[in-house]
Write a protein that holds these residues in place. Structure first.
Motif, PDB file in Angstrom:
ATOM      1  N   GLY A 143      40.203  48.809  24.634  1.00 20.24           N
ATOM      2  CA  GLY A 143      38.875  48.576  25.179  1.00 20.24           C
ATOM      3  C   GLY A 143      37.888  48.013  24.172  1.00 20.24           C
ATOM      4  O   GLY A 143      36.734  47.760  24.518  1.00 20.24           O
ATOM      5  N   ALA A 144      38.307  47.805  22.930  1.00 20.10           N
ATOM      6  CA  ALA A 144      37.390  47.303  21.905  1.00 20.10           C
ATOM      7  C   ALA A 144      36.890  45.906  22.246  1.00 20.10           C
ATOM      8  O   ALA A 144      35.719  45.583  22.009  1.00 20.10           O
ATOM      9  CB  ALA A 144      38.066  47.311  20.536  1.00 20.10           C
ATOM     10  N   ALA A 145      37.752  45.068  22.811  1.00 18.25           N
ATOM     11  CA  ALA A 145      37.344  43.704  23.150  1.00 18.25           C
ATOM     12  C   ALA A 145      36.256  43.709  24.218  1.00 18.25           C
ATOM     13  O   ALA A 145      35.271  42.974  24.121  1.00 18.25           O
ATOM     14  CB  ALA A 145      38.551  42.893  23.625  1.00 18.25           C
ATOM     15  N   VAL A 146      36.411  44.549  25.217  1.00 21.92           N
ATOM     16  CA  VAL A 146      35.404  44.628  26.289  1.00 21.92           C
ATOM     17  C   VAL A 146      34.092  45.174  25.732  1.00 21.92           C
ATOM     18  O   VAL A 146      33.017  44.670  26.056  1.00 21.92           O
ATOM     19  CB  VAL A 146      35.918  45.509  27.454  1.00 21.92           C
ATOM     20  N   ALA A 191      38.688  35.820  35.896  1.00 19.13           N
ATOM     21  CA  ALA A 191      40.143  35.688  35.757  1.00 19.13           C
ATOM     22  C   ALA A 191      40.731  36.958  35.153  1.00 19.13           C
ATOM     23  O   ALA A 191      41.804  37.424  35.566  1.00 19.13           O
ATOM     24  CB  ALA A 191      40.490  34.473  34.905  1.00 19.13           C
ATOM     25  N   GLU A 192      40.033  37.543  34.201  1.00 12.98           N
ATOM     26  CA  GLU A 192      40.506  38.794  33.587  1.00 12.98           C
ATOM     27  C   GLU A 192      40.463  39.936  34.587  1.00 12.98           C
ATOM     28  O   GLU A 192      41.373  40.770  34.645  1.00 12.98           O
ATOM     29  CB  GLU A 192      39.679  39.127  32.343  1.00 12.98           C
ATOM     30  N   ILE A 193      39.432  39.983  35.412  1.00 10.05           N
ATOM     31  CA  ILE A 193      39.340  41.004  36.458  1.00 10.05           C
ATOM     32  C   ILE A 193      40.523  40.864  37.418  1.00 10.05           C
ATOM     33  O   ILE A 193      41.152  41.863  37.793  1.00 10.05           O
ATOM     34  CB  ILE A 193      37.997  40.916  37.202  1.00 10.05           C
ATOM     35  N   ALA A 194      40.849  39.646  37.811  1.00 10.33           N
ATOM     36  CA  ALA A 194      41.990  39.418  38.702  1.00 10.33           C
ATOM     37  C   ALA A 194      43.287  39.865  38.040  1.00 10.33           C
ATOM     38  O   ALA A 194      44.155  40.469  38.697  1.00 10.33           O
ATOM     39  CB  ALA A 194      42.073  37.939  39.087  1.00 10.33           C
ATOM     40  N   ARG A 195      43.436  39.614  36.732  1.00 11.06           N
ATOM     41  CA  ARG A 195      44.638  40.022  36.008  1.00 11.06           C
ATOM     42  C   ARG A 195      44.749  41.552  35.960  1.00 11.06           C
ATOM     43  O   ARG A 195      45.826  42.121  36.181  1.00 11.06           O
ATOM     44  CB  ARG A 195      44.596  39.452  34.589  1.00 11.06           C
ATOM     45  N   VAL A 196      43.623  42.219  35.738  1.00 10.82           N
ATOM     46  CA  VAL A 196      43.619  43.685  35.694  1.00 10.82           C
ATOM     47  C   VAL A 196      43.928  44.259  37.074  1.00 10.82           C
ATOM     48  O   VAL A 196      44.717  45.204  37.200  1.00 10.82           O
ATOM     49  CB  VAL A 196      42.268  44.212  35.158  1.00 10.82           C
ATOM     50  N   ARG A 197      43.357  43.671  38.118  1.00  9.80           N
ATOM     51  CA  ARG A 197      43.642  44.148  39.481  1.00  9.80           C
ATOM     52  C   ARG A 197      45.119  43.976  39.824  1.00  9.80           C
ATOM     53  O   ARG A 197      45.717  44.835  40.470  1.00  9.80           O
ATOM     54  CB  ARG A 197      42.759  43.434  40.490  1.00  9.80           C
ATOM     55  N   ALA A 198      45.716  42.870  39.381  1.00 10.23           N
ATOM     56  CA  ALA A 198      47.143  42.648  39.621  1.00 10.23           C
ATOM     57  C   ALA A 198      47.981  43.699  38.887  1.00 10.23           C
ATOM     58  O   ALA A 198      48.978  44.188  39.431  1.00 10.23           O
ATOM     59  CB  ALA A 198      47.544  41.238  39.180  1.00 10.23           C
ATOM     60  N   ALA A 199      47.570  44.062  37.689  1.00 11.39           N
ATOM     61  CA  ALA A 199      48.288  45.096  36.934  1.00 11.39           C
ATOM     62  C   ALA A 199      48.181  46.443  37.641  1.00 11.39           C
ATOM     63  O   ALA A 199      49.160  47.192  37.725  1.00 11.39           O
ATOM     64  CB  ALA A 199      47.747  45.194  35.509  1.00 11.39           C
ATOM     65  N   ILE A 200      47.005  46.750  38.168  1.00 11.81           N
ATOM     66  CA  ILE A 200      46.814  48.000  38.915  1.00 11.81           C
ATOM     67  C   ILE A 200      47.693  48.006  40.156  1.00 11.81           C
ATOM     68  O   ILE A 200      48.374  49.003  40.443  1.00 11.81           O
ATOM     69  CB  ILE A 200      45.329  48.181  39.290  1.00 11.81           C
ATOM     70  N   ASP A 201      47.705  46.900  40.900  1.00 10.86           N
ATOM     71  CA  ASP A 201      48.541  46.809  42.096  1.00 10.86           C
ATOM     72  C   ASP A 201      50.010  46.996  41.754  1.00 10.86           C
ATOM     73  O   ASP A 201      50.744  47.692  42.465  1.00 10.86           O
ATOM     74  CB  ASP A 201      48.340  45.471  42.804  1.00 10.86           C
ATOM     75  N   SER A 202      50.450  46.394  40.663  1.00 10.49           N
ATOM     76  CA  SER A 202      51.834  46.511  40.234  1.00 10.49           C
ATOM     77  C   SER A 202      52.175  47.964  39.884  1.00 10.49           C
ATOM     78  O   SER A 202      53.218  48.481  40.291  1.00 10.49           O
ATOM     79  CB  SER A 202      52.087  45.606  39.026  1.00 10.49           C
ATOM     80  N   LYS A 203      51.288  48.618  39.166  1.00 12.42           N
ATOM     81  CA  LYS A 203      51.528  50.021  38.801  1.00 12.42           C
ATOM     82  C   LYS A 203      51.541  50.916  40.035  1.00 12.42           C
ATOM     83  O   LYS A 203      52.357  51.825  40.140  1.00 12.42           O
ATOM     84  CB  LYS A 203      50.480  50.493  37.801  1.00 12.42           C
ATOM     85  N   ASN A 204      50.623  50.657  40.966  1.00 11.52           N
ATOM     86  CA  ASN A 204      50.596  51.447  42.196  1.00 11.52           C
ATOM     87  C   ASN A 204      51.864  51.230  43.016  1.00 11.52           C
ATOM     88  O   ASN A 204      52.385  52.181  43.613  1.00 11.52           O
ATOM     89  CB  ASN A 204      49.360  51.109  43.025  1.00 11.52           C
ATOM     90  N   SER A 205      52.374  50.004  43.049  1.00 13.99           N
ATOM     91  CA  SER A 205      53.603  49.716  43.789  1.00 13.99           C
ATOM     92  C   SER A 205      54.788  50.451  43.173  1.00 13.99           C
ATOM     93  O   SER A 205      55.612  51.018  43.886  1.00 13.99           O
ATOM     94  CB  SER A 205      53.885  48.213  43.797  1.00 13.99           C
TER      95      SER A 205
END
Length: 67
Positions: A12-15, A40-54
């Motif tokens: 989280g240091a970058a954010v 674009a970063e928000i979309a990438r994070v949402r995709a990671a969340i969706d993948s983990k939830n799946s």
């Protein structure tokens, strides 16, 4: 090789550093580009969340199959 010896940045240091940056130094077009990059970063994070939830749902289904 030498980069392995350097300490890793905290998660989280970058954010956090983005939120402290002085936006007055940027032109409007640069700010629009920054927004596009952040979206674009928000979309990438949402995709990671969706993948983990799946994966979690698949694991839950597998281990709760007979119940």
């Amino acid at each position: 090789m030498f980069e392995d010896l350097e300490p890793r940045a905290k998660r989280g240091a970058a954010v956090a550093s983005l939120s402290r940056e002085d936006l007055d130094l940027y032109a409007v077009e640069e700010l629009n580009e920054r927004i596009e990059a952040l979206e674009a970063e928000i979309a990438r994070v949402r995709a990671a969340i969706d993948s983990k939830n799946s994966r979690k749902s698949a694991a839950d289904a597998l281990f709760n199959f007979g119940r």
